[in-house]
Motif scaffolding. Sequence first.
Motif, PDB file in Angstrom:
ATOM      1  N   ASP A   1       0.746  -1.192   0.125  1.00 45.38           N
ATOM      2  CA  ASP A   1       0.200  -0.131  -0.037  1.00 45.38           C
ATOM      3  C   ASP A   1       0.904   1.144  -0.058  1.00 45.38           C
ATOM      4  O   ASP A   1       0.384   2.287  -0.142  1.00 45.38           O
ATOM      5  N   VAL A   2       2.054   1.101   0.292  1.00 48.06           N
ATOM      6  CA  VAL A   2       2.913   2.220   0.465  1.00 48.06           C
ATOM      7  C   VAL A   2       3.656   2.581  -0.837  1.00 48.06           C
ATOM      8  O   VAL A   2       3.934   3.775  -1.306  1.00 48.06           O
TER       9      VAL A   2
ATOM     10  N   LYS B   1       5.800   9.006   6.239  1.00 44.52           N
ATOM     11  CA  LYS B   1       4.895   9.852   5.354  1.00 44.52           C
ATOM     12  C   LYS B   1       3.753   9.227   5.034  1.00 44.52           C
ATOM     13  O   LYS B   1       2.560   9.969   4.941  1.00 44.52           O
ATOM     14  N   PHE B   2       3.511   8.090   4.764  1.00 46.12           N
ATOM     15  CA  PHE B   2       2.488   7.249   4.416  1.00 46.12           C
ATOM     16  C   PHE B   2       1.158   7.489   5.777  1.00 46.12           C
ATOM     17  O   PHE B   2       0.091   7.590   5.611  1.00 46.12           O
ATOM     18  N   VAL B   3       1.886   7.279   7.037  1.00 48.81           N
ATOM     19  CA  VAL B   3       1.116   7.757   8.143  1.00 48.81           C
ATOM     20  C   VAL B   3       0.430   9.056   8.127  1.00 48.81           C
ATOM     21  O   VAL B   3      -0.604   9.344   8.376  1.00 48.81           O
ATOM     22  N   SER B   4       1.434  10.033   7.846  1.00 50.35           N
ATOM     23  CA  SER B   4       0.929  11.467   7.962  1.00 50.35           C
ATOM     24  C   SER B   4      -0.410  11.664   6.764  1.00 50.35           C
ATOM     25  O   SER B   4      -1.119  12.701   7.098  1.00 50.35           O
ATOM     26  N   ILE B   5       0.109  11.024   5.624  1.00 53.56           N
ATOM     27  CA  ILE B   5      -1.184  11.228   4.647  1.00 53.56           C
ATOM     28  C   ILE B   5      -2.380  10.377   5.005  1.00 53.56           C
ATOM     29  O   ILE B   5      -3.404  11.190   4.821  1.00 53.56           O
ATOM     30  N   ASN B   6      -2.216   9.340   5.429  1.00 53.69           N
ATOM     31  CA  ASN B   6      -3.427   8.358   5.463  1.00 53.69           C
ATOM     32  C   ASN B   6      -4.271   8.342   6.867  1.00 53.69           C
ATOM     33  O   ASN B   6      -5.324   7.926   7.104  1.00 53.69           O
TER      34      ASN B   6
END
Length: 390
Positions: free
Chosen positions: A60-61, A199-204
Motif C-alpha cells: 500500500d505504500v 509519510k504514509f502515516v501522515s497522509i493516511n
Amino acid sequence: MAGVGQNATLSPIRSPTSVKRKGSSRKRAVSQLPPVQTPETHDAALKSIRASLRKQTSYDVFPVSFRLIVLDTKLEVKKALQCVVSAPLWNSDQSRFAGMFTVSDIIHLIQYYYKTQQATYETVAADVETVRLENIRDIERTLGVETVPLIHEHPSNSLYVAARRLIETHARRLPLLDYDTETGQELIVSVLTQYRLLKFVSINCGKDVSQLHMPLRKLKIGTYVASSPNSPVQPPNEDDEEERKTNPYYPIATATLDTRVYNVVHMFSERGISAVPIIDENGVVVNLYETVDVITLVRLGYYQSLDLTIKEALNERSPDFPGVVICNASDSLGTLLQLIKKRRVHRLVVVEGEAEERQGGKKGRLLGIISLSDVLRYVVGNLDVTEEEE
C-alpha cells in the motif's frame, strides 16, 4: 520550520494554528469550539494509527510508478557510487538477495583504510575505488563494526510488522522480497524506508495525526543534551562517564566549522550516526554535516578533501541543499508528522526557543536531535508489548 544555511533563518516549526491571517471585513459564521485536547485523546489517536498500520501492507505504500536499482555484489564500489548511495545487493553466483549497500558502508570503508592501513590519500582512493561490494562485510568485521543483519520482509505483511522489524534491527531501510511461483527464486520487489512509512502515516491518518498534540520533550522523543534545563532525563551510562565530563553536549556528538572532516567521519563510524550538528562558540546551531556530504566528496574523487575543515568542505555541498530542519522541544508530534508530509525530512535538530531563553538559555542553542528512528519507535510503541496487551 526552517533551514539553517546560506540563505535561511533560524526559527522553529510551527503549527498551522499559529499562522497569522489578514483581517477580513466579512463576518464569519459562529463555529463550535474544537474538542479539548487531553493526554487521553493523544493516546487514542496513537492507538488508532497503530491499528491502521496493522490493516495496511507494504504494498500500500508503493507509489504508482517507481524504479528499483539492484547492485550485483561483484560491482566495484566506485561504479556503485555513480548509480546510488543506497540499494539492495544481489549475489549473482547464488542468485539470491545479499543485503543492502548503504552510506554507512562507505563511511566504514574510509574509516578502515585510514585507521588500519595508515594510508595516504592516494592509496585510500585506489583501494576504495577498486574494492568490490562483496568484500565490504569482511572489511567491517575487521574494523570491529557490528555485522548488519540480513533482514527482509514480504510486501504483503502488515506495515506494523515491517515497522517493528525496522525498530528491532535499528535499520533505516527494509528490503521487501517475494518469490517467483514457478522457480521459487527470490525477487527483490522494493525497499521500505522509515521516511516513506512515516509519510504514509501522515497522509493516511491525518485526523489522528492532528490529535498528537503533546510536545516532543514530554514524549521523550529524540536525544537531548543532558545538562540542558528541563531536558528529558537520560539513563546513566558508566561507560560514557569520561565523555560526560568533557562533552558539554553529551550524549550528542558535535563539531565546529574548524573541525576536520575526517574527525567527523570517525564520529559517523564509531557512533553509528548519520549527521553531526555544527555549532558556534555559544552552542548555537549553524549547520549540520551529514554522511551524504562525505559521499559527495568520495563520488567526485576528492579524497584529499577529508582533511579539510567543515567550513571548507561545505563549499563542495550542492547549492540546492535544503538546509537544516529545526524545531523546539515544545513543538508537537503532530506538527512534526505534518512536516514530513510536506517535505523530505530525515532528522530535526532541537534548539532552545523563547521558553528556554527566558530561563537563562540562548535562542538557537543546541538542545537535542530527533531522528526518524526516534519518531517511528514512539509511533509503533513498546516492542515488548503484544497486540493483545495493547
